[in-house]
Each structure stands twice: as structure tokens, then as C-alpha cells.
Design a protein around this motif. Structure first.
Motif, PDB file in Angstrom:
ATOM      1  N   ALA A   1       0.843  -1.206   0.000  1.00  0.00           N
ATOM      2  CA  ALA A   1       0.000   0.000   0.000  1.00  0.00           C
ATOM      3  C   ALA A   1       0.874   1.250   0.000  1.00  0.00           C
ATOM      4  N   PRO A   2       0.568   2.239  -0.862  1.00  0.00           N
ATOM      5  CA  PRO A   2       1.369   3.470  -0.904  1.00  0.00           C
ATOM      6  C   PRO A   2       1.056   4.431   0.222  1.00  0.00           C
ATOM      7  N   TRP A   3       0.071   4.121   1.052  1.00  0.00           N
ATOM      8  CA  TRP A   3      -0.318   4.994   2.150  1.00  0.00           C
ATOM      9  C   TRP A   3      -0.531   4.137   3.405  1.00  0.00           C
ATOM     10  N   PRO A   4      -0.411   4.757   4.552  1.00  0.00           N
ATOM     11  CA  PRO A   4      -0.680   4.004   5.787  1.00  0.00           C
ATOM     12  C   PRO A   4      -2.171   3.733   5.943  1.00  0.00           C
ATOM     13  N   VAL A   5      -2.474   2.596   6.498  1.00  0.00           N
ATOM     14  CA  VAL A   5      -3.867   2.220   6.761  1.00  0.00           C
ATOM     15  C   VAL A   5      -4.016   2.027   8.271  1.00  0.00           C
TER      16      VAL A   5
END
Length: 689
Positions: free
Chosen positions: A185-189
Motif C-alpha cells: 500500500a502506498p499509504w498508511p492504513v
């Protein structure tokens, strides 16, 4: 036995043979619903050079096989390798699955054709001229209404040569298969838990559809609907919790559909603070913004300008009530327009995908330089070096008598811009969340902020009785006016310090040069006002110098490294480490408590907390005693990673203080205004000791 008896026996035997002929093949070879084969992207294996193999399963239409987490029933595809000595095979890579309803259940699996990929690593000592034989026992459960277990033995023989020879057709197929593999994932979840729901949040806007497939059974209820809430910048997927009482990690595959297509991401969600209820959020934010705007009037960034405005009201006692009311409305309009422009710029840039937040204009060294010049020029005006600038801040009499009320309007603009660094303590939550709302709702929050900010001065203009409480005009006004110049000098000096942190000593030289030239321009202009023979040359010299100052933002260095937190803190402060997502994740994996301080040099309240709270020896000792690792996220200049961290907690500005207690406990957001006793109490209640 007679002839008739023999005929009866012959017909019986024929019928029996026919029945056996029809049924025996079915016993010998039951129907198969999946055809399996092994593929390789090389035709010739080179010793020591890895290559890829694929297990391709062709499933009969209407039937399906299972993903690595099968869902509510079923079993995954399994493969047991039988490999020559020295040959190893990596883990299977699974394409993202689909949800397959089965009565009241939902399974995760594949229909039609699916190919699993794995990398084979032959040893460098593999002799050439021979054959590499790969053998695998594959089994799966294939289902429709009923489920049938199937198994087969697969083999693949590849010649070994000095150079690898690829298989273009298979490589093309594998490339298509890899398009369906989950990517990091390119962003934090993040995730939040209630007794009923598990909500995944990630900073990607305009998501049209999202589906989550957990790797662990029991984390969610697979058959429950998955509800997506997507704004322009943030997305949330609300899931129903499964049978597990405690959830420590949320791993799985998140399949997201946007206007750019469908992508699958491998995620490991981290716990985050529970968001407030959205149903009451909007009105609450507008109210919070209004009261925050009222409080801004007494903040140090704004107080000098508003003091001058109030001082000007003393002079307006002799004006008509309509003129005074009109000037108040124009001032309020200037405040509102300024906040709308800032909000509109943020929303436009947000729509373009920029990672911005409240205070972003002060992340620009050029903006800091221009604002410093404006405040310095106003201060020179108040000190009496020249007088024309009094029109700028609305103190001048002539401008208020003009129909346009230019001075009132721009004094409102300037006051709103100058208030930005002081906004965060009151407005961090409201503004941060407003930037995740639809444009109309976000603008209403900013309108509430501007209305609260402008209200005190507008009320003074509308209620003559209140103005009678103001002191009578006199010489004290000039003395007070000159004294009020010094807070503005201090503000200009503070902005010069911010500029130095942003651009280094080269930027400091540019800033000092500009201040020197601006002071000389003010002297030229004032000289021209006081002496007739200097009138023309004084204005010309001032104009030339001011024009040159306007070119100075272009001289600022652009590649100067951002000052790191350890370069800006005092020796008495605890040892702050620079924040990076990787460092935070590493410390959390180790189970250590972590405190993250999101700050900026231009944030007044941040600096106050750092000097008066975090810089205190007893506070530092409290952190050390509990083994808390301290990370400083310096947002003085733009930093997308820090912006994403702020967005995780619904913020678009600093300060933000977050304590991760350790041992996979959910992070806790601390108040923006702190004192030493409060910090020690928070540490004791959330970590112990």
C-alpha cells in the motif's frame, strides 16, 4: 435348455454387458472439475539463476476454488513439492480473490482460471546437459452446490544449459497475472474498533469501491456488507467484527476501485484513535470554529493589529454611526474573504492531490519573507518613520471616509493572515476535519472561524454604548501606537528565525538585506514627507528600493536542507529523534512506547509547549523513566509523510501530540495545550509508573 432358453440367456448377457460398458468408465475415471498444469517462464534453466513457475487451474464454469483464506468454508489450494537436492521454491503469490456467496456464507476464491506464481531457485552447481525435474502433489477443494476434493501429481521437466532460454508466451501470461497481485500500500492504513465494527481508514480520496479480504479468519464477519465512506481525501471501510474477542493486527488485501481502475494492496493496518461521530461532527466543528475565532483576537499574532483597530475606534467617536458601522462590516468582509481564500486554495490543491494542511502558506520561505516585510513595514509606520502606512492597517482617517474603505478591508485581510500561526491550538481538530469534508461543509467551518474572529470589532462598531467605555482621544494614543510597534518588530524577528530554519544562512542574508533596504525605503519616504525638497526624490528612492525588495523572494535558496529537530532543540531538551514512518513502525514492532511530536518552527503554540513543557527537566525525566522513545515530526517545510500522519488523526495542522503506549495498544491523541503536570499525569494513566 431349449432354443428359447438360450435366446433369453443371450439377451440377458447382452444387456448386462451394455450396462457394464456404460458404467465402468465412470467408475474408472470420475469427472474432474479442475484441470491443473505447471508452467515455466524459461524453456532452458541456467544454474544459479532463479525462474518462475505457475500453477494454472482451469475451473469448470459454475465451480470455484479457494484463496489462501477460504472465507466461511472450504479449503485453500495446497501444493507439496518434491524437488531435486539444492533446489528451493519460494512462497506462492496469490492473485486477489473475489467474494463468492454460498447461501448465508461468503467464501473467498476464484472462478474460471487462476494462476499462482512461485520462484524456483536452482543451485549454481546444477550440472548442465541434464534435465531439472520438478514434481508437485497438488490438491484443492472445488465447489459449486456441492464440494469435491481433487488432487493430482504434476511434473515439469526442463533442460539445463549454460544460458537460460525464456518462454515468451508464458512470460506474457505471467505479466498479466502479476497485474492481479496485491502490491504494498502506498499509504498508511489505520483501523479503529468498536464492539460491533472494525473500520479501516486510509488517505485516498474519490474511491468508488473497496473490498477487504482478511488473511486471518475471525477478524471480520465475511458475509456482512462492507460499507464504504469516501471523501475527496479520505476513505473509510466499515466492516462487521468477527468472532475474535481481541484483534491485535489487521492484515489482508484491500481491493480499491477509483477512476484510474482497480488495484489490490497488501495492508497491515495499525490501530488509530477512534474518530468522533460524523453525524454530529459538522455542526460541532462550526461551533468550535466560531469560539476559536473569538479566542484568536487575544493571541499574540493578532493582538497588535487589533489593538490598533480599537485605537482607531477612539478616533471614530466623532464620526457618524453609519460610517463606523460600515467600516466594521468592511473589516469583517476582509477577514471572511481572507479565510475563504485560504480555504479555497487548500480545497483546490486538495482536489489536485496535493498533501497540504493548515499553515501551508508558512511552509513557503517566500511567503514568510513577504509577511515579515509587511509586519516590519507596519512597525516602521507605527514608530513614526513614515505615515502613509497608517492607511494600510486602517488607522488612517482618509481611507475610512472613502466609499471603498480599502484600509479597513485590507486590515481584515492582514489580521487573518497574521492569525494563522496561532490558529492551531484552538482549531487543529476543526480545520483538519473540515479539509476532509465536502467543499460546502468545509467552507462553512472556515466561515465560522472568520465570523468569530471578526465579531468583537464589528460589535464595537455597531454598539455605540460599548464605544463609550473606550478612553478619550489624546497624546496617549501616539505613545501607545509607538509601543505597539514593538510586538510587530518581534513578530518580524520571529519570522526571520523561521526563514533561517527553512533556508539556512543564505536565506538569513536575504532576509536581513530586505529588512535593511525596507528600512532605508521607509526613511526616504518619511524624509520626503517632512521636507519639501526631498518630496520627489524621497518617493522615487523608496519606490526603487521597495521594487528591489519584491525581487528578493526569488533569491532565496531552494535546495537548502530542512533543519532537523535535533538541530533546533536546546541542549536541555530530551533527545528527540527525527520522525520517519519506518522508525515509528520499527519501534512499535519492538513493543516500545513512542511519543510523536508534530511541530513547526512557525507554530507559536508548538514552540511554547516545547520550551515551557517538553523542555522542563521533570517532564524529560518522566519520559525517560517509562522508556518512551520520542520522535519529532518537523513540519516547518512541506513533508508528505508528516502530512499523512496528521491525516491519520483527522488533523491538517500542528501541533499534534500522539502517544503510542506500546504492546499494540491504540494510540492516544493528547491535548494541544499542555503543562508539565498534565504530561506527567497522562504518562502515568496511559503507561503507568
Amino acid at each position: 435348455m431349449g432354443r428359447q432358453g438360450w435366446n433369453w440367456l443371450a439377451w440377458t448377457a447382452l444387456l448386462l454387458w451394455s450396462w457394464l460398458a456404460l458404467t465402468l468408465p465412470a467408475w474408472a475415471k470420475p469427472p474432474r472439475y479442475v484441470q491443473a498444469r505447471l508452467l515455466s517462464d524459461v524453456q532452458v534453466v541456467q544454474p544459479g539463476r532463479p525462474f518462475w513457475v505457475g500453477l494454472q487451474l482451469d475451473v469448470t464454469p459454475g465451480w470455484y476454488v479457494y484463496w489462501q483464506n477460504p472465507g466461511d468454508s472450504g479449503d485453500r489450494v495446497r501444493v507439496d513439492w518434491q524437488l531435486p537436492p539444492g533446489v528451493t521454491v519460494g512462497e506462492w503469490l496469490w492473485p486477489y480473490p473475489q467474494r463468492i456467496p454460498a447461501g448465508p456464507l461468503v467464501n473467498f476464491g476464484y472462478r474460471n482460471t487462476v494462476t499462482l506464481l512461485a520462484q524456483v531457485r536452482p543451485p549454481a552447481t546444477l550440472p548442465t546437459g541434464r534435465t531439472l525435474d520438478l514434481r508437485a502433489e497438488a490438491s484443492w477443494l472445488v465447489c459449486k452446490t456441492d464440494c469435491v476434493p481433487e488432487a493430482t501429481t504434476l511434473s515439469l521437466s526442463l533442460p539445463v544449459g549454460p544460458q537460460a532460454v525464456t518462454n515468451p508466451e508464458v512470460m506474457t501470461h505471467f505479466a498479466q497475472v502479476r497485474q492481479t497481485h496485491p502490491q504494498p500500500a502506498p499509504w498508511p492504513v489505520g483501523y479503529t474498533l468498536t464492539s460491533e465494527t472494525l473500520t479501516l481508514s486510509w488517505p485516498e480520496g474519490r474511491v468508488q469501491q473497496a473490498v477487504f479480504f482478511p488473511l486471518t479468519d475471525g477478524v471480520i464477519t465475511n458475509a456482512a456488507p462492507q460499507t464504504l465512506h469516501a471523501s475527496a481525501r479520505q476513505s473509510e471501510l466499515v466492516l462487521q467484527r468477527g468472532y475474535l474477542d481481541t484483534v491485535s493486527t489487521v492484515d489482508g488485501v484491500l481491493v480499491v476501485t477509483t477512476s484510474r481502475g482497480t488495484r489490490a494492496y497488501q495492508i497491515q493496518a495499525t490501530p488509530m484513535a477512534r474518530p468522533e461521530s460524523r453525524a454530529v461532527h459538522w455542526w460541532h466543528l462550526v461551533g468550535l470554529a466560531f469560539w476559536g475565532g473569538l479566542l484568536l483576537n487575544v493571541m499574540p499574532c493578532v493582538l497588535p493589529i487589533l489593538s490598533l483597530k480599537t485605537l482607531h475606534l477612539v478616533e471614530k467617536v466623532r464620526q457618524s454611526p453609519s460610517q463606523v458601522r460600515a467600516s466594521g462590516l468592511v473589516y469583517g468582509a476582509g477577514v471572511l474573504v481572507s479565510f475563504w481564500l485560504l480555504a479555497g486554495g487548500l480545497l483546490v490543491l486538495r482536489a489536485l492531490g496535493e498533501q497540504l494542511g493548515w499553515g501551508f502558506q508558512l511552509q513557503s520561505p517566500a511567503m514568510v519573507l513577504v509577511l515579515m516585510y509587511v509586519l516590519f513595514g507596519v512597525a516602521l509606520n507605527l514608530s513614526g518613520v513614515f505615515t502613509v502606512g497608517s492607511r494600510w492597517v486602517g488607522v488612517g482617517q482618509s481611507l475610512t471616509e472613502k466609499p471603498g474603505y480599502v484600509g479597513e478591508f485590507f486590515s481584515g485581510l492582514l489580521a487573518a493572515v497574521a492569525a494563522t500561526p496561532c490558529t492551531a491550538p484552538f482549531m487543529a481538530t476543526a480545520i483538519g476535519t473540515a479539509l476532509t469534508l465536502p467543499p460546502v461543509a468545509a467552507l462553512s467551518v472556515f466561515t465560522g472561524l472568520g465570523a468569530g474572529f471578526a465579531l468583537p470589532y464589528v460589535l464595537l462598531c455597531f454598539v455605540p454604548a460599548w464605544r463609550r467605555w473606550l478612553p478619550r482621544p489624546g497624546n496617549w494614543m501616539h505613545t501607545l501606537q509607538q509601543l505597539l510597534a514593538f510586538p510587530l518588530y518581534a513578530a518580524a524577528a520571529w519570522l526571520l528565525w523561521v526563514l533561517t530554519l527553512q533556508t539556512g544562512t543564505d536565506g538569513l542574508a536575504v532576509g536581513l538585506t530586505g529588512l535593511l533596504l525596507l528600512g532605508l525605503a521607509a526613511w526616504f519616504y518619511g524624509r520626503g514627507q517632512s521636507q519639501t525638497r526631498w518630496h520627489r526624490w524621497g518617493r522615487f528612492g523608496a519606490l526603487v528600493l521597495v521594487a528591489f525588495c519584491l525581487t528578493l523572494p526569488g533569491w532565496l535558496p531552494s535546495a537548502t536542507p530542512v533543519a532537523t529537530p535535533t538541530q533546533t532543540v536546546a541542549p536541555s531538551e530530551p533527545l528527540w529523534e527525527p520522525f520517519t514512518p519506518a522508525r515509528l513502525e520499527e519501534l512499535r514492532r519492538q513493543g516500545q512506547p513512542v511519543f510523536v511530536n508534530c511541530t513547526a518552527a512557525w507554530c507559536v503554540s508548538c514552540q511554547v509547549n516545547e520550551r515551557l513543557v517538553f523542555g522542563q527537566p521533570e517532564v524529560q525525566q518522566a519520559f525517560r523513566q517509562r522508556g518512551v522513545r520520542m520522535l519529532k515530526a518537523d513540519w516547518t517545510r512541506r513533508n508528505p509523510e508528516i502530512t499523512q500522519l496528521l491525516q491519520q488523526f483527522g488533523r491538517s495542522g500542528v501541533p499534534l501530540y500522539v502517544l503510542y503506549p506500546g504492546k499494540n495498544q491504540a494510540p492516544v491523541v493528547w491535548p494541544s495545550r499542555l503543562n508539565a503536570a498534565q504530561v506527567k499525569a497522562l504518562l502515568s494513566s496511559q503507561i503507568g509508573g
